[in-house]
Design a protein around this motif. Structure first.
Motif, PDB file in Angstrom:
ATOM      1  N   VAL A 169       0.845  -1.208   0.000  1.00 37.23           N
ATOM      2  CA  VAL A 169       0.000   0.000   0.000  1.00 37.23           C
ATOM      3  C   VAL A 169       0.874   1.250   0.000  1.00 37.23           C
ATOM      4  O   VAL A 169       0.586   2.233  -0.698  1.00 37.23           O
ATOM      5  N   THR A 184      -4.230   7.512  -2.341  1.00 32.29           N
ATOM      6  CA  THR A 184      -4.613   6.260  -1.673  1.00 32.29           C
ATOM      7  C   THR A 184      -6.049   5.859  -2.010  1.00 32.29           C
ATOM      8  O   THR A 184      -6.584   4.913  -1.419  1.00 32.29           O
ATOM      9  N   TYR A 195      -9.323  -3.421  -5.204  1.00 29.55           N
ATOM     10  CA  TYR A 195      -8.722  -3.319  -3.871  1.00 29.55           C
ATOM     11  C   TYR A 195      -9.680  -3.911  -2.839  1.00 29.55           C
ATOM     12  O   TYR A 195     -10.881  -3.703  -2.937  1.00 29.55           O
ATOM     13  N   ILE A 247      -4.102  -3.932  -6.041  1.00 23.19           N
ATOM     14  CA  ILE A 247      -4.010  -2.470  -5.980  1.00 23.19           C
ATOM     15  C   ILE A 247      -3.771  -1.930  -7.387  1.00 23.19           C
ATOM     16  O   ILE A 247      -2.839  -2.356  -8.085  1.00 23.19           O
ATOM     17  N   LYS A 303      -5.218   4.519   5.667  1.00 22.93           N
ATOM     18  CA  LYS A 303      -5.649   3.532   4.675  1.00 22.93           C
ATOM     19  C   LYS A 303      -5.554   2.112   5.227  1.00 22.93           C
ATOM     20  O   LYS A 303      -6.403   1.256   4.910  1.00 22.93           O
TER      21      LYS A 303
END
Length: 405
Positions: free
Chosen positions: A145, A155, A162, A166, A186
């Motif tokens: 991340v 983000t 997700y 990602i 996040k």
């Protein structure tokens, strides 16, 4: 008269000294027998005695299932209530209507939280050895991340795919708009759930020691026996490990809530001892669990999360890759797979489902094999631990039969 009194006292002193000597010899024989039994149990492992170990493991599994079934039957009212609630949720889940969007959202969040809580429990529960799920799952997730946030400049990853995958948002983000706190926010939910799972995994030593203290029975646990021996030999403790254990025990016993909080808030391999200490000295459940939950799920998790995010921030990663390349002779050859891996990750982030270069599989293959080996070791340790528990049952049964003869 004085001579008679002195002559009477001498046999009494001799008798007292003889009784003390007999008591010491009895204690030493019991200690030696326990040590022999312990060595015999520790030799019961899959790679030395596979057939016996698997046989004892199956027998211990059947005994545990029987015990758990009996405990559930004793609490059949709660079990019935849980089954009714599950039936209501099942009906709501299968019935079409406007509520389905909320059901889907709750289902997704529940499964996501349950996944990380389960990994946290596996990391700390007393089953012979913990599976290091922070290093294997949560740490890599936070790192991915972090790398994605700096590469995408945002983000706000599309959901789905997700958290399974990602992908950078279509509009992209503004360079410099990603901050340390936005990345922490996040991954806060999964990190806190993992920390809560580790706190739940610390409960078995607490309940075991508390039950043993209240009933006065000899618990079937090596750590508790070691804890009692440590308390008996506290004054003569010399080695560092024993002094560290005594330090944890004194902090928890004297300071209470804030002592437990301090022990839970830092990476502490001796925290199992804090649970045993709290159970042994009958510390209230919510004092122990509340301090453990706050320490592990909030304080400790933010420290670990901050460390991983800083370590995998863009400029730190680039500096580490350049440092690998500066190693004499082998540096360039070591630097190449890392550079290709990072480039492949950048490509994946900007192109959903894009294929990665073949060289990228080298690091992934190594990591997959490390995870596989650690999971296999964890499962093997559970088998060994349960087989040794059944062996201890047989030893206790044998000793009780010897006493009755």
């Amino acid at each position: 008269m004085a001579a008679n009194g002195a002559s009477c006292e001498q046999p009494q002193k001799r008798a007292g000294a003889k009784e003390k000597q007999n008591g010491k010899s009895a204690d030493s024989s019991v200690r030696e027998r326990r040590q022999r039994d312990k060595e015999e149990r520790l030799s019961l492992v899959v790679w030395k005695r596979p057939v016996t170990t698997l046989h004892y493991f199956l027998l211990e599994t059947l005994i545990k299932l029987k015990e758990w079934t009996f405990k559930l039957w004793q609490r059949r009212g709660i079990v019935f209530l849980v089954l009714v609630l599950c039936s209501l949720f099942s009906v709501a889940y299968s019935t079409e209507g406007a509520h389905q969007q909320y059901v889907d959202y709750l289902e997704k969040k529940f499964l996501w939280c349950a996944y990380w809580v389960g990994l946290g429990i596996l990391s700390s529960v007393g089953l012979g050895t913990g599976l290091h799920t922070f290093l294997l799952y949560l740490g890599p997730h936070i790192a991915s991340v972090t790398l994605a946030a700096y590469e995408c400049g945002s983000t706000d990853f599309p959901e789905p795919p997700y958290p399974d995958q990602i992908v950078c948002p279509q509009g992209g983000g503004v360079d410099g708009s990603v901050s340390l706190f936005s990345i922490m926010s996040k991954v806060r939910l999964e990190a806190c759930m993992w920390g809560a799972g580790t706190a739940i995994g610390e409960l078995p030593p607490y309940f075991m020691a508390r039950a043993a203290r209240q009933s006065g029975a000899d618990p079937d646990d090596e750590d508790y026996e070691e804890f009692e021996e440590m308390l008996e030999q506290a004054e003569g403790a010399q080695d560092f490990v024993t002094r560290a254990k005594l330090g944890v025990q004194h902090m928890v016993q004297k300071v209470g809530f804030f002592g437990i909080l301090a022990c839970a808030s830092i990476p502490n391999p001796l925290f199992d001892l804090a649970g045993i200490t709290c159970g042994h000295f009958l510390v209230p459940f919510w004092t122990f669990f509340g301090a453990t939950l706050i320490g592990k799920a909030i304080i400790k998790m933010h420290i670990q999360k901050l460390f991983v995010i800083i370590t995998f921030s863009k400029h730190i990663v680039e500096q580490m890759v350049s440092l690998i390349g500066s190693v004499p002779k082998v540096g360039p050859s070591l630097q190449k797979p890392f550079s290709q891996y990072l480039e492949a990750q950048r490509t994946k982030l900007h192109h959903a489902g894009g294929s990665a270069p073949a060289d990228e599989n080298w690091l992934s293959w190594v990591f997959e094999k490390v995870v596989l080996v650690m999971v296999c070791y964890f499962v093997t340790s559970i088998v060994n631990s349960m087989a040794q528990s059944y062996s201890k049952r047989l030893q206790q049964q044998r000793h009780s039969e010897e006493k009755t003869k």
